[in-house]
Each structure stands twice: as structure tokens, then as C-alpha cells.
Motif scaffolding. Sequence first.
Motif, mmCIF file in Angstrom:
data_model
loop_
_atom_site.group_PDB
_atom_site.id
_atom_site.type_symbol
_atom_site.label_atom_id
_atom_site.label_comp_id
_atom_site.label_asym_id
_atom_site.label_seq_id
_atom_site.Cartn_x
_atom_site.Cartn_y
_atom_site.Cartn_z
ATOM 1 N N UNK A 47 2.278 6.522 2.398
ATOM 2 C CA UNK A 47 0.972 7.256 1.800
ATOM 3 C C UNK A 47 1.644 8.003 1.294
ATOM 4 N N UNK A 48 2.632 9.167 0.989
ATOM 5 C CA UNK A 48 2.826 10.109 -0.358
ATOM 6 C C UNK A 48 3.337 9.172 -1.011
ATOM 7 N N UNK A 49 3.967 7.748 -0.796
ATOM 8 C CA UNK A 49 4.280 7.232 -2.179
ATOM 9 C C UNK A 49 3.299 6.153 -2.849
ATOM 10 N N UNK A 50 2.562 6.151 -1.673
ATOM 11 C CA UNK A 50 1.024 5.477 -2.546
ATOM 12 C C UNK A 50 0.068 6.260 -3.567
ATOM 13 N N UNK A 115 -13.007 13.623 -11.418
ATOM 14 C CA UNK A 115 -13.789 12.335 -11.319
ATOM 15 C C UNK A 115 -12.675 11.288 -11.519
ATOM 16 N N UNK A 116 -11.277 11.318 -12.081
ATOM 17 C CA UNK A 116 -10.751 10.160 -12.413
ATOM 18 C C UNK A 116 -9.165 10.367 -10.386
ATOM 19 N N UNK A 117 -9.318 11.133 -10.627
ATOM 20 C CA UNK A 117 -8.612 10.982 -9.565
ATOM 21 C C UNK A 117 -9.153 11.040 -8.174
ATOM 22 N N UNK A 118 -10.701 10.739 -8.427
ATOM 23 C CA UNK A 118 -11.840 10.081 -6.889
ATOM 24 C C UNK A 118 -11.605 8.712 -7.093
ATOM 25 N N UNK A 119 -12.059 8.123 -8.501
ATOM 26 C CA UNK A 119 -12.001 7.215 -8.596
ATOM 27 C C UNK A 119 -10.658 6.130 -8.285
ATOM 28 N N UNK A 120 -9.318 6.757 -8.578
ATOM 29 C CA UNK A 120 -8.095 6.354 -8.344
ATOM 30 C C UNK A 120 -7.797 6.057 -7.015
ATOM 31 N N UNK A 121 -7.763 6.242 -6.170
ATOM 32 C CA UNK A 121 -8.286 6.080 -5.243
ATOM 33 C C UNK A 121 -8.661 5.036 -4.503
ATOM 34 N N UNK A 122 -9.999 4.955 -5.036
ATOM 35 C CA UNK A 122 -10.153 3.755 -4.061
ATOM 36 C C UNK A 122 -9.768 1.871 -5.050
ATOM 37 N N UNK A 123 -8.974 2.056 -6.669
ATOM 38 C CA UNK A 123 -8.689 1.410 -6.574
ATOM 39 C C UNK A 123 -7.337 0.837 -6.168
ATOM 40 N N UNK A 125 -6.445 1.363 -3.250
ATOM 41 C CA UNK A 125 -6.893 0.916 -1.486
ATOM 42 C C UNK A 125 -7.099 -0.486 -1.884
ATOM 43 N N UNK A 126 -8.110 -0.705 -2.759
ATOM 44 C CA UNK A 126 -8.263 -2.339 -2.978
ATOM 45 C C UNK A 126 -6.608 -3.301 -3.400
ATOM 46 N N UNK A 127 -6.138 -2.569 -4.272
ATOM 47 C CA UNK A 127 -4.614 -3.510 -4.778
ATOM 48 C C UNK A 127 -4.112 -3.449 -3.336
ATOM 49 N N UNK A 128 -3.813 -2.391 -2.485
ATOM 50 C CA UNK A 128 -3.199 -2.454 -1.059
ATOM 51 C C UNK A 128 -4.069 -4.325 -0.103
ATOM 52 N N UNK A 129 -5.370 -3.674 -0.617
ATOM 53 C CA UNK A 129 -5.637 -4.822 0.949
ATOM 54 C C UNK A 129 -5.504 -6.610 0.156
ATOM 55 N N UNK A 130 -5.662 -6.214 -1.543
ATOM 56 C CA UNK A 130 -5.067 -7.792 -1.636
ATOM 57 C C UNK A 130 -3.593 -8.083 -2.485
ATOM 58 N N UNK A 131 -2.741 -6.920 -1.997
ATOM 59 C CA UNK A 131 -1.072 -7.546 -1.243
ATOM 60 C C UNK A 131 -1.327 -8.394 -0.510
ATOM 61 N N UNK A 132 -1.831 -7.590 0.998
ATOM 62 C CA UNK A 132 -2.049 -7.786 1.973
ATOM 63 C C UNK A 132 -2.764 -9.036 2.377
ATOM 64 N N UNK A 133 -3.274 -9.562 1.300
ATOM 65 C CA UNK A 133 -3.933 -10.811 1.793
ATOM 66 C C UNK A 133 -2.903 -11.865 1.264
ATOM 67 N N UNK A 134 -2.037 -11.987 -0.352
ATOM 68 C CA UNK A 134 -1.620 -12.628 -0.763
ATOM 69 C C UNK A 134 0.132 -12.465 0.567
#
Length: 147
Positions: A47-50, A115-123, A125-134
Motif C-alpha cells: 500500500x505504501x508503494x501505491x 483537495x488534490x491529494x484527497x481526489x487522487x486516492x479514489x483515482x 483505487x479505480x485504476x487498481x480495480x481496472x487492473x484486477x479486472x484486466x
Amino acid sequence: MEIQPRENQEEGEKSPESKDLLTSRTASTLCISSRSESGWSAPPLNKWDVYHKPVIVLSVGGAVFLFGVAITSLTCLTMDKNTTMAANTTTKNPTKEIFKLCGPAFLSLGLMLLVCGLVWIPIIRKKLRQKQKYHILQSIKSFFLNR
């Protein structure tokens, strides 16, 4: 477009990537040998690397925001005392003017980084879910193509 000399064209045709693409006859090997595949097949990270970049942005933003709050509150508190004492004087202290301007600047900069940091975290998470689906789709695809 530039026309390459004959020598450069022959070197490009002899590259290992072009040989790999020319010798493969199935569509699945073209997907595997693509350049973007290396990003998808990377080993899972902790998680720290991500999340290290958004956490750093959040912490810096919080520190700058708190610094802006402190400067703004100090200038407001000292301004009230100075205006009552120095009502008769018309000279202004330039350092006080600088602090008056820096407080809101640090507030806005810190809030922007938060705000940038708070918005960056859900982005992320979404990319990680897309990688899992892939990965799941690739395993299903390889299962049916290899039969």
C-alpha cells in the motif's frame, strides 16, 4: 515525415521486437508483446508503494494549510491591537503587509494540495480495480484460447 536512409531501415527491420512480431502468428502473442503490457503485469505492490505520492501531497498540504491558518490568525490578532494603538500614525510597516498577504496565500495553497491529494486516492483505487479486472479477463481469455 522524414525518409530514413537504407541502412537505418535495415537496422530497424532486424530489431528483436520486429522479429518477435513477424514470427508470431497468433493474436494473443501480439497482445503479450505490446509495450503497455509491462505496466499491467507488474507484481502487486504494497500500500505504501501505491499511495505514497497522495499521502505526501496530503501531508504537505495540511502543513501548509495549518501554517496559513497560524499566520492569518496572528496577523488578525495583532492587527486589531495595532489599529487601536496606532490610530494617529499613518506609516505602515511593510513586514505586516507581507504577512497580511502571505496568510491567505498559504491558506489557499494548502487547501489546494489537500483537495488534490484527497481526489487522487479514489483515482488510484479505480485504476487498481481496472487492473484486477484486466487480469481476470486475461486469465479467462488464455484459458479458452489454449484449449
